[in-house]
Design an enzyme around this catalytic site. Structure first.
Site, PDB file in Angstrom:
ATOM      1  N   ASN A   1      25.472 -12.544 -20.588  1.00 27.46           N
ATOM      2  CA  ASN A   1      24.212 -12.962 -21.213  1.00 27.46           C
ATOM      3  C   ASN A   1      23.658 -11.815 -22.044  1.00 27.46           C
ATOM      4  O   ASN A   1      24.279 -10.766 -22.152  1.00 27.46           O
ATOM      5  CB  ASN A   1      23.222 -13.426 -20.140  1.00 27.46           C
TER       6      ASN A   1
ATOM      7  N   ASP B   1      24.668 -16.926 -12.324  1.00 26.53           N
ATOM      8  CA  ASP B   1      24.662 -17.843 -11.172  1.00 26.53           C
ATOM      9  C   ASP B   1      26.068 -18.361 -10.878  1.00 26.53           C
ATOM     10  O   ASP B   1      26.372 -18.746  -9.759  1.00 26.53           O
ATOM     11  CB  ASP B   1      23.740 -19.031 -11.454  1.00 26.53           C
TER      12      ASP B   1
ATOM     13  N   LYS C   1      46.377 -14.332 -20.925  1.00 28.08           N
ATOM     14  CA  LYS C   1      45.423 -14.900 -21.884  1.00 28.08           C
ATOM     15  C   LYS C   1      45.599 -16.422 -21.986  1.00 28.08           C
ATOM     16  O   LYS C   1      46.732 -16.906 -22.124  1.00 28.08           O
ATOM     17  CB  LYS C   1      45.657 -14.263 -23.255  1.00 28.08           C
TER      18      LYS C   1
ATOM     19  N   LYS D   1      10.921 -19.807  -7.439  1.00 26.49           N
ATOM     20  CA  LYS D   1      11.779 -18.647  -7.118  1.00 26.49           C
ATOM     21  C   LYS D   1      11.039 -17.640  -6.245  1.00 26.49           C
ATOM     22  O   LYS D   1      11.615 -17.030  -5.343  1.00 26.49           O
ATOM     23  CB  LYS D   1      12.242 -17.957  -8.419  1.00 26.49           C
TER      24      LYS D   1
ATOM     25  N   LYS E   1      13.026 -17.053  -2.853  1.00 24.42           N
ATOM     26  CA  LYS E   1      13.696 -15.753  -2.746  1.00 24.42           C
ATOM     27  C   LYS E   1      12.843 -14.741  -1.989  1.00 24.42           C
ATOM     28  O   LYS E   1      13.194 -13.569  -1.893  1.00 24.42           O
ATOM     29  CB  LYS E   1      14.075 -15.248  -4.142  1.00 24.42           C
TER      30      LYS E   1
HETATM   31  O1  PMT Z   1      17.581  -6.334 -19.923  1.00 26.28           O
HETATM   32  P1  PMT Z   1      16.574  -6.643 -21.032  1.00 26.28           P
HETATM   33  O2  PMT Z   1      17.241  -6.907 -22.361  1.00 26.28           O
HETATM   34  O3  PMT Z   1      15.490  -5.618 -21.111  1.00 26.28           O
HETATM   35  O4  PMT Z   1      15.876  -8.032 -20.660  1.00 26.28           O
HETATM   36  C1  PMT Z   1      15.037  -8.115 -19.536  1.00 26.28           C
HETATM   37  C2  PMT Z   1      15.281  -9.406 -18.738  1.00 26.28           C
HETATM   38  C3  PMT Z   1      14.905 -10.635 -19.571  1.00 26.28           C
HETATM   39  C4  PMT Z   1      16.768  -9.504 -18.319  1.00 26.28           C
HETATM   40  C5  PMT Z   1      14.390  -9.288 -17.462  1.00 26.28           C
HETATM   41  O5  PMT Z   1      13.060  -9.181 -17.853  1.00 26.28           O
HETATM   42  C6  PMT Z   1      14.551 -10.516 -16.560  1.00 26.28           C
HETATM   43  O6  PMT Z   1      13.873 -11.518 -16.704  1.00 26.28           O
HETATM   44  N1  PMT Z   1      15.475 -10.424 -15.560  1.00 26.28           N
HETATM   45  C7  PMT Z   1      15.849 -11.547 -14.703  1.00 26.28           C
HETATM   46  C8  PMT Z   1      16.884 -12.401 -15.381  1.00 26.28           C
HETATM   47  C9  PMT Z   1      17.356 -13.530 -14.482  1.00 26.28           C
HETATM   48  O7  PMT Z   1      18.468 -13.509 -14.050  1.00 26.28           O
HETATM   49  O8  PMT Z   1      16.435 -14.410 -14.172  1.00 26.28           O
HETATM   50  P2  PMT Z   1      16.677 -15.710 -13.226  1.00 26.28           P
HETATM   51  O9  PMT Z   1      15.427 -16.483 -13.403  1.00 26.28           O
HETATM   52  O10 PMT Z   1      17.992 -16.344 -13.559  1.00 26.28           O
HETATM   53  O11 PMT Z   1      16.772 -15.118 -11.759  1.00 26.28           O
HETATM   54  C10 PMT Z   1      15.635 -14.959 -10.896  1.00 26.28           C
HETATM   55  C11 PMT Z   1      15.779 -13.694 -10.072  1.00 26.28           C
HETATM   56  O12 PMT Z   1      16.932 -13.797  -9.217  1.00 26.28           O
HETATM   57  C12 PMT Z   1      15.980 -12.441 -10.880  1.00 26.28           C
HETATM   58  O13 PMT Z   1      15.246 -11.402 -10.266  1.00 26.28           O
HETATM   59  C13 PMT Z   1      17.468 -12.184 -10.827  1.00 26.28           C
HETATM   60  O14 PMT Z   1      17.777 -10.779 -10.894  1.00 26.28           O
HETATM   61  C14 PMT Z   1      17.844 -12.737  -9.446  1.00 26.28           C
HETATM   62  N2  PMT Z   1      19.195 -13.287  -9.341  1.00 26.28           N
HETATM   63  C15 PMT Z   1      19.620 -14.311 -10.130  1.00 26.28           C
HETATM   64  C16 PMT Z   1      20.888 -14.832  -9.967  1.00 26.28           C
HETATM   65  C17 PMT Z   1      21.731 -14.287  -8.972  1.00 26.28           C
HETATM   66  N3  PMT Z   1      22.947 -14.783  -8.770  1.00 26.28           N
HETATM   67  N4  PMT Z   1      21.312 -13.288  -8.197  1.00 26.28           N
HETATM   68  C18 PMT Z   1      20.060 -12.776  -8.367  1.00 26.28           C
HETATM   69  O15 PMT Z   1      19.667 -11.841  -7.673  1.00 26.28           O
END
Ligand code: PMT
Length: 399
Positions: free
Chosen positions: A209, A278, A288, A337, A341
């Site tokens: 991403n 996820d 490949k 979340k 979480k």
């Molecule tokens: O890195 P930058 O370019 O500065 O951008 C910052 C950012 C947009 C990445 C940051 O501000 C941000 O929002 N990070 C969380 C991104 C994310 O994965 O969001 P989510 O809504 O999908 O996940 C929710 C939370 O669960 C997050 O804290 C994530 O780290 C965590 N997560 C998600 C999926 C996973 N498999 N394990 C996790 O721990």
């Protein structure tokens, strides 16, 4: 404000004085109040007018003709400074400081101030290696007030190759910020996850991403500046590794999970700023994957561990902070979340907004707390946001 903000920059006479205006520029842009004192030799390299224009203040060179207020000038300046940084610091100035010689405005102010003094040496390799310089540096190192910054190696202005090059302004500013930050997180272990993950499909391709790591790195640097031991678990980014942190590079979400597990027992604060995936491709193809004629192609995915959920639900006394990157229904998804979480609070950003979310220097967030309160913060620099997030962490630790 968590920071003192008055920086006195001392410029002594070396060729790298030409880089010193950039230090002033970077500091003033970050809201610091900067004053400049120069040796007469330094004025041969850069004019006082340059610094005067950039710092918007009188530049101090002479001892006896610039009484701009009723106090004795060098004492007033010495008292004014929250931090003094001498950049470049020549061999001559370093040795004067070591032995208390105060024969110009810069060395006199340095002797009179009780503020921390950072020395950024800059000189020819042989002058740096000379016994006299090394002894003077040792004398300064033995004083708590002084912090001697490293030099870089490379081609020097005199065409010699070796150490003695002054650190880049950006790095000097990083040291200044650390020196000026109150150590409100001393003794704490803070784990920050940052950046994207890569989920490999075959030797050529992967799922990832747009996370640049800027948000997470800004939090890690601010926590380090506040005196915390920082474990920065980072997916692949283009950013420089911050100094003085325990840097743990990972690639996949599974690796990020395992890295958090290793430090979790010691962690007091876990901040999940990374954007892990996820899902991952169900199977990794060793060779490949070849084009299938004109056909479409389906890839099957399997779930990755939810790192935040796993550790949020084992958090005990720790403070765990999550992020939510949303393109729609931000409030509802973020609140879901927050609960699922088990975060103390969640920082929600809308990734479709300009200058917010992925890649930008700034971010625009809403913070939802488990006590039901919420805050809509204005658009701000990710560094400033990092400070606000850590202030909130400290409030959570107190309650
Ligand atoms: O890195 P930058 O370019 O500065 O951008 C910052 C950012 C947009 C990445 C940051 O501000 C941000 O929002 N990070 C969380 C991104 C994310 O994965 O969001 P989510 O809504 O999908 O996940 C929710 C939370 O669960 C997050 O804290 C994530 O780290 C965590 N997560 C998600 C999926 C996973 N498999 N394990 C996790 O721990």
């Amino acid at each position: 404000m968590m920071k003192n903000n008055r920086v006195l920059l001392g410029v002594s006479g070396g060729i790298s004085a030409y880089k010193a205006p950039e230090i002033v520029s970077r500091l003033t842009k970050r809201g610091y109040d900067v004053r400049v004192v120069m040796t007469k030799n330094a004025t041969e390299f850069v004019t006082p007018l340059t610094f005067q224009t950039m710092s918007n203040d009188v530049v101090h060179v002479e001892m006896f003709n610039q009484l701009s207020n009723k106090d004795v000038e060098h004492i007033a300046l010495a008292k004014w400074a929250d931090c003094m940084v001498i950049a470049p610091a020549t061999a001559n100035t370093i040795s004067k400081l070591a032995y208390g010689i105060a024969d110009n405005m810069l060395t006199t102010v340095a002797l009179a101030t009780t503020a921390p003094i950072l020395i950024a040496p800059a000189m020819n390799t042989k002058m740096l290696a000379a016994e006299a310089t090394q002894k003077s540096l040792d004398v300064l190192r033995s004083r708590d007030q002084y912090d001697i910054l490293p030099t870089e190696s490379g081609l020097l202005a005199c065409q010699d190759v070796g150490s003695g090059k002054m650190l880049e302004p950006e790095d000097i500013v990083d040291y200044i910020e650390k020196a000026l930050t109150k150590k409100t997180m001393a003794g704490m272990d803070v784990t920050v996850t940052a950046g994207p993950t890569k989920e490999r499909l075959d030797p050529v391709r992967y799922l990832s991403n747009h996370s640049s790591g800027k948000m997470g790195y800004a939090i890690a640097i601010e926590a380090r500046n506040r005196g915390a031991r920082v474990h920065l678990i980072s997916g692949p980014t283009q950013l420089d590794i911050p100094r003085d942190v325990d840097f743990i590079p990972v690639e996949s979400t599974q690796e990020m999970f395992e890295a958090v597990e290793k430090v979790f027992d010691d962690t007091d604060v876990l901040i999940k700023a990374a954007a892990p995936s996820d899902y991952k491709p169900k199977a990794y193809a060793e060779e490949k994957i070849k084009k299938q004629g004109g056909q479409g192609m389906a890839i099957e995915f399997s779930p990755n561990p939810d790192i935040a959920k796993h550790f949020g639900n084992k958090k005990g006394d720790r403070v765990v902070v999550g992020f939510a990157a949303e393109s729609h229904n931000m409030e509802a998804y973020a609140k879901k979340k927050l609960k699922e979480k088990n975060f103390n609070f969640i920082v929600a950003n809308n990734i479709t907004e300009a200058n917010a979310g992925f890649g930008s220097e700034t971010n625009h967030v809403r913070i939802f707390d488990r006590d039901g309160t919420e805050e809509n913060l204005p658009m701000m620099d990710k560094k400033e946001l990092a400070a606000q997030i850590l202030d909130r962490v400290l409030e959570n630790l107190k309650s």
